[in-house]
Enzyme design. Structure first.
Site, PDB file in Angstrom:
ATOM      1  N   ASP A  24       0.791  -1.237  -0.140  1.00 55.48           N
ATOM      2  CA  ASP A  24      -0.103  -0.088   0.053  1.00 55.48           C
ATOM      3  C   ASP A  24       0.930   1.218  -0.001  1.00 55.48           C
ATOM      4  O   ASP A  24       0.160   2.295   0.223  1.00 55.48           O
ATOM      5  CB  ASP A  24      -0.917   0.154   1.191  1.00 55.48           C
ATOM      6  CG  ASP A  24      -2.021  -1.054   1.102  1.00 55.48           C
ATOM      7  OD1 ASP A  24      -2.312  -1.384  -0.199  1.00 55.48           O
ATOM      8  OD2 ASP A  24      -2.809  -1.416   2.001  1.00 55.48           O
ATOM      9  N   VAL A  43       3.485  -6.141 -29.315  1.00 60.53           N
ATOM     10  CA  VAL A  43       3.700  -7.248 -30.070  1.00 60.53           C
ATOM     11  C   VAL A  43       2.688  -8.424 -29.715  1.00 60.53           C
ATOM     12  O   VAL A  43       1.990  -8.956 -30.617  1.00 60.53           O
ATOM     13  CB  VAL A  43       5.031  -7.735 -30.137  1.00 60.53           C
ATOM     14  CG1 VAL A  43       5.376  -9.155 -31.053  1.00 60.53           C
ATOM     15  CG2 VAL A  43       6.047  -7.020 -30.542  1.00 60.53           C
ATOM     16  N   HIS A  96      12.553  -1.354 -11.148  1.00 61.67           N
ATOM     17  CA  HIS A  96      12.567  -1.445 -12.444  1.00 61.67           C
ATOM     18  C   HIS A  96      12.089   0.200 -13.032  1.00 61.67           C
ATOM     19  O   HIS A  96      11.086   0.533 -12.344  1.00 61.67           O
ATOM     20  CB  HIS A  96      11.765  -2.565 -12.890  1.00 61.67           C
ATOM     21  CG  HIS A  96      12.262  -3.834 -13.355  1.00 61.67           C
ATOM     22  ND1 HIS A  96      13.168  -3.748 -14.394  1.00 61.67           N
ATOM     23  CD2 HIS A  96      12.285  -4.821 -12.853  1.00 61.67           C
ATOM     24  CE1 HIS A  96      13.632  -4.912 -14.588  1.00 61.67           C
ATOM     25  NE2 HIS A  96      13.123  -5.618 -13.594  1.00 61.67           N
ATOM     26  N   HIS A 117      18.751  -2.434 -12.118  1.00 56.10           N
ATOM     27  CA  HIS A 117      17.541  -2.086 -11.526  1.00 56.10           C
ATOM     28  C   HIS A 117      17.570  -2.463  -9.954  1.00 56.10           C
ATOM     29  O   HIS A 117      17.028  -1.936  -9.108  1.00 56.10           O
ATOM     30  CB  HIS A 117      16.306  -2.476 -12.238  1.00 56.10           C
ATOM     31  CG  HIS A 117      16.196  -4.157 -12.041  1.00 56.10           C
ATOM     32  ND1 HIS A 117      16.739  -5.100 -12.629  1.00 56.10           N
ATOM     33  CD2 HIS A 117      15.470  -4.833 -11.017  1.00 56.10           C
ATOM     34  CE1 HIS A 117      16.518  -6.236 -12.580  1.00 56.10           C
ATOM     35  NE2 HIS A 117      15.576  -5.944 -11.177  1.00 56.10           N
ATOM     36  N   ASP A 191      11.798 -16.145  -8.462  1.00 57.16           N
ATOM     37  CA  ASP A 191      11.754 -14.975  -9.349  1.00 57.16           C
ATOM     38  C   ASP A 191      11.461 -15.607 -10.928  1.00 57.16           C
ATOM     39  O   ASP A 191      10.335 -15.256 -11.379  1.00 57.16           O
ATOM     40  CB  ASP A 191      12.786 -14.016  -9.477  1.00 57.16           C
ATOM     41  CG  ASP A 191      12.764 -12.798 -10.555  1.00 57.16           C
ATOM     42  OD1 ASP A 191      11.564 -12.654 -10.837  1.00 57.16           O
ATOM     43  OD2 ASP A 191      13.792 -12.269 -11.153  1.00 57.16           O
TER      44      ASP A 191
END
Length: 457
Positions: A24, A43, A96, A117, A191
């Protein structure tokens, strides 16, 4: 209180109360507006998912894997470590920028260094802790030392294994925790598991990899140096190969799709032409788009649509490039050339050889030759297709255990019963390097095609 979310990939996900507080924050909510696959949306229309849901999925899988190990080996993970692993999964992609990985290349072309990042993710975790210090303490019992731990779970420091190897018993015992969210040891982590499943779903690419098969066999096992790793039963070795094959397939079909790369080049060029002012620092100095990674207040503004709108506002040339994308008048893919690597000697690696291979700019010079007048209409982009470890086979470095030795971590070459299978599953090529040529103006396509044909007989 905790919150239950309905996810299209994992079903119901229950978030810890502290994770709810993190979600939040404005820093996390920004991820709702960062496409997971950047320009792939232009794409593959179905690839509209965002970093927001991916991070929640990684949080879920990080907790699921850690809890599975804890259920089998209760002494390996405590409550504090389990929560830190979940938070690391939740926050791993906070840094990112717009259009995800493409923004890293854009920033580095201006900054002249290798910005990642993960650097911003680490800083944003500290920033969120500053907002929620009371909640971290009351809901999770976490202090500043735990924030440092979370940062290292997100982006394990270089040399961490060596320090664990040379360190005390606790460092050796806890090393496996750094292999859950971002596994720098051999690349098998949650990930990847989430984005394989999530990206495949939205891209419409069918896969046979099932991360639950690995979770059900995961253990914390010790190697010959006394360092503990996440290890899997030797019978799922073929599934680990399947995991890296899926990665290769997604790169070929989507992440490095030639049309996707053409659009990335166009947006990157547009950002470079505009490089608009994002904000002002504490000393009154203007902060441009390429500098925003150094100022968290400026960086927090950056989303995909914000950048597209602003570059169109600040530069006529940039606006024309963006309009071309919408109208599908893209940079034209003209051809490609496989960059072969010489046969290695006994002491050489592909990575060492690549240091002597031309850059994209040098390849463009080689292609153009003496016809300098056409150079400004040509873009050369290098695509890499591998198993995620450059010239290495990451499976060779993975850890497995056997039924008879469930606490001993072994590499595949030490698993005598599966040696023949390992040899059959190894790919012939670990890394393929391709130089792609794009023409920026339709009027010059035929001329560029002639150059490519001569360059690539």
């Amino acid at each position: 209180m905790s919150k239950v979310l309905k996810d299209p990939v994992h079903g119901e996900i229950e978030l810890h109360p502290l994770c709810v507080k993190i979600v939040d924050t404005l820093e996390f909510q920004r991820l709702r507006f960062i496409k997971q696959l950047g320009c792939c949306y232009f794409v593959y229309p179905g690839a509209a998912h965002n970093r927001f849901e991916h991070c929640i999925g990684v949080c879920h899988l990080a907790g699921k894997l850690a809890q599975a190990i804890r259920d089998r080996q209760p002494d390996k993970i405590n409550d504090r470590q389990l929560l830190c692993v979940k938070i690391a999964g939740l926050c791993h992609d906070l840094g990112h920028g717009p259009f995800s990985h493409m923004f890293e290349h854009f920033v580095n072309s201006f900054k002249g260094k290798n910005w990642k990042h993960e650097e911003a993710s680490r800083k944003l975790v500290v920033r969120i802790y500053g907002h929620l210090k009371k909640e971290f303490k009351e809901l999770g019992g976490l202090e500043q030392d735990d924030i440092d731990f979370i940062k290292d779970l997100i982006d394990p420091p270089e040399g961490l294994y060596q320090r664990a190897k040379d360190g005390n018993v606790e460092q050796k015992k806890d090393f496996f925790l750094y292999e859950i969210v971002s596994n720098a040891t051999y690349g098998v982590d949650v990930d990847k598991w989430d984005y394989f499943a999530r990206d495949s779903l939205h891209l419409g690419v069918k896969t046979s990899f099932d991360h639950d098969r690995l979770i059900t066999s995961a253990r914390a096992c010790t190697d010959d140096d006394g360092v503990t790793h996440v290890a899997y039963r030797e019978k799922v070795l073929d599934h680990v190969y399947e995991m890296f094959h899926i990665r290769y397939t997604l790169h070929r079909k989507a992440y490095q799709h030639k049309v996707n790369k053409a659009i990335e080049l166009m947006i990157s060029d547009a950002m470079g032409k505009a490089n608009f002012v994002v904000g002002v620092d504490g000393y009154g100095k203007e902060i441009t788009l390429s500098e925003a990674v150094d100022d968290l207040d400026a960086f927090r503004k950056l989303t995909d649509q914000f950048v597209l709108d602003k570059i169109s506002e600040f530069s006529k040339e940039a606006r024309e490039l963006v309009d071309r994308i919408y109208k599908r008048k893209l940079y034209r893919f003209v051809g490609e050339k496989r960059i072969e690597l010489q046969e290695l000697n006994d002491e050489e690696t592909v990575t060492q050889q690549e240091k002597t291979i031309q850059t994209e700019e040098q390849l463009r010079d080689e292609l153009v030759g003496e016809k300098e007048g056409i150079k400004k209409h040509i873009k050369v982009q290098i695509a890499y297709f591998d198993y995620g470890a450059k010239d290495k086979n990451p499976v060779d470095k993975a850890y497995f255990y056997t039924k008879n030795e469930p606490d001993i971590a072994k590499h595949p070459d030490k698993l005598e019963d599966v040696q023949s299978d390992c040899l059959m599953m190894k790919p012939k090529y670990i890394r393929v390097r391709i130089a792609r040529v794009f023409c920026t103006e339709e009027a010059y396509v035929d001329k560029v095609k002639a150059l490519v044909d001569a360059w690539n007989p």
